[in-house]
Structures are given as structure tokens and as C-alpha cells.
Design a protein around this motif. Sequence first.
Motif, PDB file in Angstrom:
ATOM      1  N   ASP A   1       0.802  -1.222   0.000  1.00 40.09           N
ATOM      2  CA  ASP A   1       0.000   0.000   0.000  1.00 40.09           C
ATOM      3  C   ASP A   1       0.837   1.277   0.000  1.00 40.09           C
ATOM      4  OD1 ASP A   1      -2.485  -1.405   0.104  1.00 40.09           O
ATOM      5  OD2 ASP A   1      -2.114  -1.773   2.231  1.00 40.09           O
ATOM      6  N   ALA A   2       2.044   1.204   0.518  1.00 41.42           N
ATOM      7  CA  ALA A   2       2.896   2.393   0.592  1.00 41.42           C
ATOM      8  C   ALA A   2       4.357   1.962   0.616  1.00 41.42           C
ATOM      9  CB  ALA A   2       2.570   3.211   1.843  1.00 41.42           C
ATOM     10  N   LEU A   3       5.204   2.901   0.253  1.00 44.18           N
ATOM     11  CA  LEU A   3       6.646   2.701   0.308  1.00 44.18           C
ATOM     12  C   LEU A   3       7.206   3.796   1.214  1.00 44.18           C
ATOM     13  CD1 LEU A   3       8.877   0.921  -0.950  1.00 44.18           C
ATOM     14  CD2 LEU A   3       9.103   2.627  -2.744  1.00 44.18           C
ATOM     15  N   LEU A   4       7.797   3.391   2.331  1.00 44.02           N
ATOM     16  CA  LEU A   4       8.316   4.338   3.314  1.00 44.02           C
ATOM     17  C   LEU A   4       9.762   3.995   3.611  1.00 44.02           C
ATOM     18  CD1 LEU A   4       7.688   6.667   5.317  1.00 44.02           C
ATOM     19  CD2 LEU A   4       7.034   4.921   6.974  1.00 44.02           C
ATOM     20  N   ASN A   5      10.656   4.935   3.370  1.00 46.80           N
ATOM     21  CA  ASN A   5      12.090   4.733   3.598  1.00 46.80           C
ATOM     22  C   ASN A   5      12.603   3.468   2.904  1.00 46.80           C
ATOM     23  OD1 ASN A   5      12.025   7.012   5.278  1.00 46.80           O
ATOM     24  ND2 ASN A   5      11.579   5.762   7.069  1.00 46.80           N
ATOM     25  N   GLY A   6      12.082   3.207   1.698  1.00 45.90           N
ATOM     26  CA  GLY A   6      12.505   2.042   0.936  1.00 45.90           C
ATOM     27  C   GLY A   6      11.899   0.732   1.407  1.00 45.90           C
ATOM     28  N   LYS A   7      10.988   0.782   2.381  1.00 45.34           N
ATOM     29  CA  LYS A   7      10.339  -0.419   2.926  1.00 45.34           C
ATOM     30  C   LYS A   7       8.891  -0.487   2.422  1.00 45.34           C
ATOM     31  CE  LYS A   7      13.856  -1.287   5.659  1.00 45.34           C
ATOM     32  NZ  LYS A   7      14.795  -2.327   5.345  1.00 45.34           N
ATOM     33  N   THR A   8       8.482  -1.681   1.996  1.00 46.01           N
ATOM     34  CA  THR A   8       7.102  -1.861   1.559  1.00 46.01           C
ATOM     35  C   THR A   8       6.203  -2.046   2.774  1.00 46.01           C
ATOM     36  OG1 THR A   8       7.520  -4.233   1.256  1.00 46.01           O
ATOM     37  CG2 THR A   8       7.695  -2.818  -0.702  1.00 46.01           C
ATOM     38  N   ILE A   9       5.032  -1.380   2.731  1.00 47.03           N
ATOM     39  CA  ILE A   9       4.091  -1.387   3.844  1.00 47.03           C
ATOM     40  C   ILE A   9       2.729  -1.858   3.344  1.00 47.03           C
ATOM     41  CG2 ILE A   9       3.007  -0.017   5.675  1.00 47.03           C
ATOM     42  CD1 ILE A   9       6.079   0.153   5.762  1.00 47.03           C
ATOM     43  N   ASP A  10       2.165  -2.833   4.031  1.00 47.68           N
ATOM     44  CA  ASP A  10       0.789  -3.261   3.791  1.00 47.68           C
ATOM     45  C   ASP A  10      -0.023  -2.755   4.978  1.00 47.68           C
ATOM     46  OD1 ASP A  10      -1.546  -4.475   2.954  1.00 47.68           O
ATOM     47  OD2 ASP A  10      -0.737  -6.513   2.964  1.00 47.68           O
ATOM     48  N   VAL A  11      -0.967  -1.860   4.720  1.00 51.05           N
ATOM     49  CA  VAL A  11      -1.770  -1.258   5.778  1.00 51.05           C
ATOM     50  C   VAL A  11      -2.980  -2.153   6.036  1.00 51.05           C
ATOM     51  CG1 VAL A  11      -3.083   0.771   6.492  1.00 51.05           C
ATOM     52  CG2 VAL A  11      -1.005   1.049   5.120  1.00 51.05           C
ATOM     53  N   LYS A  12      -3.175  -2.522   7.286  1.00 47.65           N
ATOM     54  CA  LYS A  12      -4.294  -3.374   7.697  1.00 47.65           C
ATOM     55  C   LYS A  12      -5.179  -2.603   8.661  1.00 47.65           C
ATOM     56  CE  LYS A  12      -2.940  -7.082   5.576  1.00 47.65           C
ATOM     57  NZ  LYS A  12      -3.669  -7.457   4.356  1.00 47.65           N
ATOM     58  N   SER A  13      -6.480  -2.900   8.611  1.00 44.83           N
ATOM     59  CA  SER A  13      -7.400  -2.261   9.549  1.00 44.83           C
ATOM     60  C   SER A  13      -8.461  -3.268   9.981  1.00 44.83           C
ATOM     61  CB  SER A  13      -8.073  -1.040   8.914  1.00 44.83           C
ATOM     62  OG  SER A  13      -8.943  -1.436   7.882  1.00 44.83           O
ATOM     63  N   SER A  14      -9.021  -3.003  11.150  1.00 41.86           N
ATOM     64  CA  SER A  14     -10.111  -3.823  11.679  1.00 41.86           C
ATOM     65  C   SER A  14     -11.057  -2.917  12.437  1.00 41.86           C
ATOM     66  CB  SER A  14      -9.570  -4.900  12.620  1.00 41.86           C
ATOM     67  OG  SER A  14     -10.643  -5.633  13.187  1.00 41.86           O
ATOM     68  N   ASN A  15     -12.348  -3.229  12.381  1.00 40.20           N
ATOM     69  CA  ASN A  15     -13.294  -2.456  13.190  1.00 40.20           C
ATOM     70  C   ASN A  15     -13.578  -3.166  14.513  1.00 40.20           C
ATOM     71  OD1 ASN A  15     -14.844  -4.535  12.232  1.00 40.20           O
ATOM     72  ND2 ASN A  15     -16.533  -3.262  11.511  1.00 40.20           N
ATOM     73  N   LYS A  16     -12.835  -4.238  14.778  1.00 36.44           N
ATOM     74  CA  LYS A  16     -12.936  -4.949  16.058  1.00 36.44           C
ATOM     75  C   LYS A  16     -11.575  -4.905  16.744  1.00 36.44           C
ATOM     76  CE  LYS A  16     -16.611  -8.045  14.698  1.00 36.44           C
ATOM     77  NZ  LYS A  16     -16.780  -8.040  13.266  1.00 36.44           N
ATOM     78  N   ASN A  17     -11.574  -4.914  18.056  1.00 44.09           N
ATOM     79  CA  ASN A  17     -10.334  -4.843  18.829  1.00 44.09           C
ATOM     80  C   ASN A  17      -9.675  -6.232  18.873  1.00 44.09           C
ATOM     81  OD1 ASN A  17      -8.295  -3.830  20.399  1.00 44.09           O
ATOM     82  ND2 ASN A  17      -9.478  -3.819  22.278  1.00 44.09           N
ATOM     83  N   HIS A  18      -9.176  -6.647  17.714  1.00 42.91           N
ATOM     84  CA  HIS A  18      -8.537  -7.956  17.560  1.00 42.91           C
ATOM     85  C   HIS A  18      -7.031  -7.797  17.403  1.00 42.91           C
ATOM     86  CE1 HIS A  18     -12.147 -10.312  17.221  1.00 42.91           C
ATOM     87  NE2 HIS A  18     -12.568  -9.695  16.141  1.00 42.91           N
ATOM     88  N   PRO A  19      -6.306  -8.900  17.555  1.00 41.01           N
ATOM     89  CA  PRO A  19      -4.891  -8.886  17.189  1.00 41.01           C
ATOM     90  C   PRO A  19      -4.770  -8.673  15.677  1.00 41.01           C
ATOM     91  CG  PRO A  19      -5.480 -10.924  18.357  1.00 41.01           C
ATOM     92  CD  PRO A  19      -6.743 -10.203  18.052  1.00 41.01           C
ATOM     93  N   LEU A  20      -3.572  -8.411  15.214  1.00 37.94           N
ATOM     94  CA  LEU A  20      -3.306  -8.379  13.781  1.00 37.94           C
ATOM     95  C   LEU A  20      -3.460  -9.808  13.275  1.00 37.94           C
ATOM     96  CD1 LEU A  20      -2.321  -7.083  11.143  1.00 37.94           C
ATOM     97  CD2 LEU A  20       0.025  -7.434  11.966  1.00 37.94           C
ATOM     98  N   MET A  21      -4.340  -9.996  12.295  1.00 37.37           N
ATOM     99  CA  MET A  21      -4.591 -11.341  11.763  1.00 37.37           C
ATOM    100  C   MET A  21      -4.505 -11.298  10.244  1.00 37.37           C
ATOM    101  SD  MET A  21      -7.665 -12.862  14.125  1.00 37.37           S
ATOM    102  CE  MET A  21      -8.744 -11.451  14.173  1.00 37.37           C
ATOM    103  N   ILE A  22      -3.714 -12.210   9.694  1.00 35.52           N
ATOM    104  CA  ILE A  22      -3.580 -12.311   8.244  1.00 35.52           C
ATOM    105  C   ILE A  22      -3.836 -13.760   7.858  1.00 35.52           C
ATOM    106  CG2 ILE A  22      -2.040 -12.012   6.274  1.00 35.52           C
ATOM    107  CD1 ILE A  22      -0.574  -9.899   8.060  1.00 35.52           C
ATOM    108  N   PRO A  23      -4.883 -14.006   7.052  1.00 41.08           N
ATOM    109  CA  PRO A  23      -5.165 -15.379   6.636  1.00 41.08           C
ATOM    110  C   PRO A  23      -3.942 -16.040   6.005  1.00 41.08           C
ATOM    111  CG  PRO A  23      -6.968 -13.941   6.014  1.00 41.08           C
ATOM    112  CD  PRO A  23      -5.848 -13.056   6.511  1.00 41.08           C
ATOM    113  N   GLU A  24      -3.777 -17.306   6.301  1.00 40.50           N
ATOM    114  CA  GLU A  24      -2.616 -18.051   5.804  1.00 40.50           C
ATOM    115  C   GLU A  24      -2.494 -17.945   4.291  1.00 40.50           C
ATOM    116  OE1 GLU A  24      -0.735 -22.450   6.609  1.00 40.50           O
ATOM    117  OE2 GLU A  24      -2.912 -22.304   6.421  1.00 40.50           O
ATOM    118  N   TYR A  25      -3.607 -17.964   3.586  1.00 38.51           N
ATOM    119  CA  TYR A  25      -3.583 -17.927   2.122  1.00 38.51           C
ATOM    120  C   TYR A  25      -3.241 -16.536   1.572  1.00 38.51           C
ATOM    121  CZ  TYR A  25      -8.424 -16.325   2.773  1.00 38.51           C
ATOM    122  OH  TYR A  25      -9.541 -15.650   3.174  1.00 38.51           O
ATOM    123  N   LEU A  26      -3.131 -15.523   2.447  1.00 32.56           N
ATOM    124  CA  LEU A  26      -2.758 -14.175   2.011  1.00 32.56           C
ATOM    125  C   LEU A  26      -1.340 -13.806   2.436  1.00 32.56           C
ATOM    126  CD1 LEU A  26      -6.063 -12.154   2.568  1.00 32.56           C
ATOM    127  CD2 LEU A  26      -5.154 -13.149   0.462  1.00 32.56           C
TER     128      LEU A  26
END
Length: 166
Positions: free
Chosen positions: A86-111
Motif C-alpha cells: 500500500d505504501a513505500l516508506l524509507n525504501g520499505k514496503t508497507i501493507d496497511v491493515k485495519s479492523s473495526n474490532k479490537n482484535h490482534p493483527l490477523m492475516i489469513p494463511e492464504y494471504l
Amino acid sequence: MNKLIKNKIYKLKEEEQKVVELVAYLRQANKENTGWNGKGTVSKNDPFEQNRNGFGAEFLFCRENNLYPDFTIGNTSKFKGTDNYDALLNGKTIDVKSSNKNHPLMIPEYLKSDVDYFAYFLCKYPEYKFVGFATNEMIFREQNLRQTIVMAYVLEQEKLLDEINK
């Protein structure tokens, strides 16, 4: 250097909300018109709300780091390798994640992806709380795999980083 402060709440201004909502609407309409609506997502949220919340987080990340957001309207897919980051910051690739629930950061295995960092926000639109960063290596460990709605890599909020390493 990242300008976001961990656990700080950021709010989209009224005019920014209009931009975010327009982009989200156009992205959702494109998905529906091309038959991509909701494919590959776990969320039970309204698809427009999901697009709005997600793009709002990307917009805020870019705003706070003086970057230009990606306003592209088109189909991207982690499955097909066309959704890289989603963004490139200081040469680092960033994927921005959001949730409308107070959950841990979760990324499906297939993603599983090869971005450098994930930036995680909790959303109560139009407000977003920046929760922190995770490196690719932090999240994609076998010990983090858990059965949620799907098998997902899960990282508790307190383990997230305050900033990106230079």
C-alpha cells in the motif's frame, strides 16, 4: 522515519472523508461490475464499509508520513500477485491493515505476502487508532498460525512495534 504514534487516535477531516468514501465507492462498484465483490475476504462487514475503512487507514498512513495515497481503481489480488503493498516508506514496503474490532493483527494463511512491514489500525470510522507495526518475519511464523474463521497468522497487539527500523 514513521510519523505515526502507537496507540494515538487519528481522525479523517470532513473533506478527507469525502475523498475516502468516493474512492471506496468507486472501488466497490468496480468489483461488483467485474464480478470480484468480496472474493478472498474473511470479513462479514458490508463490502463498501470494508473498502472505506481499509482505504481510510491507507489514506491516514500516507497523510501522516507525507506520502501520496494510491487512488487506483482496479482489481488487485494477493492470489494473483497483483496486490503488492500500500505504501513505500524509507525504501520499505508497507501493507496497511485495519479492523473495526479490537482484535490482534490477523492475516489469513492464504494471504501470506512478502512485504517488509504491516501497519495496523483499529477503525471506528472516521477515527483510527494506530496500533503498531509488524515485520514480515514477526507475523509469518508457524507458532503464530491459529484457527480463526480461517487459518491465520495472529500477532497480539502488545507485540507490535512502535516504529519501522531503519
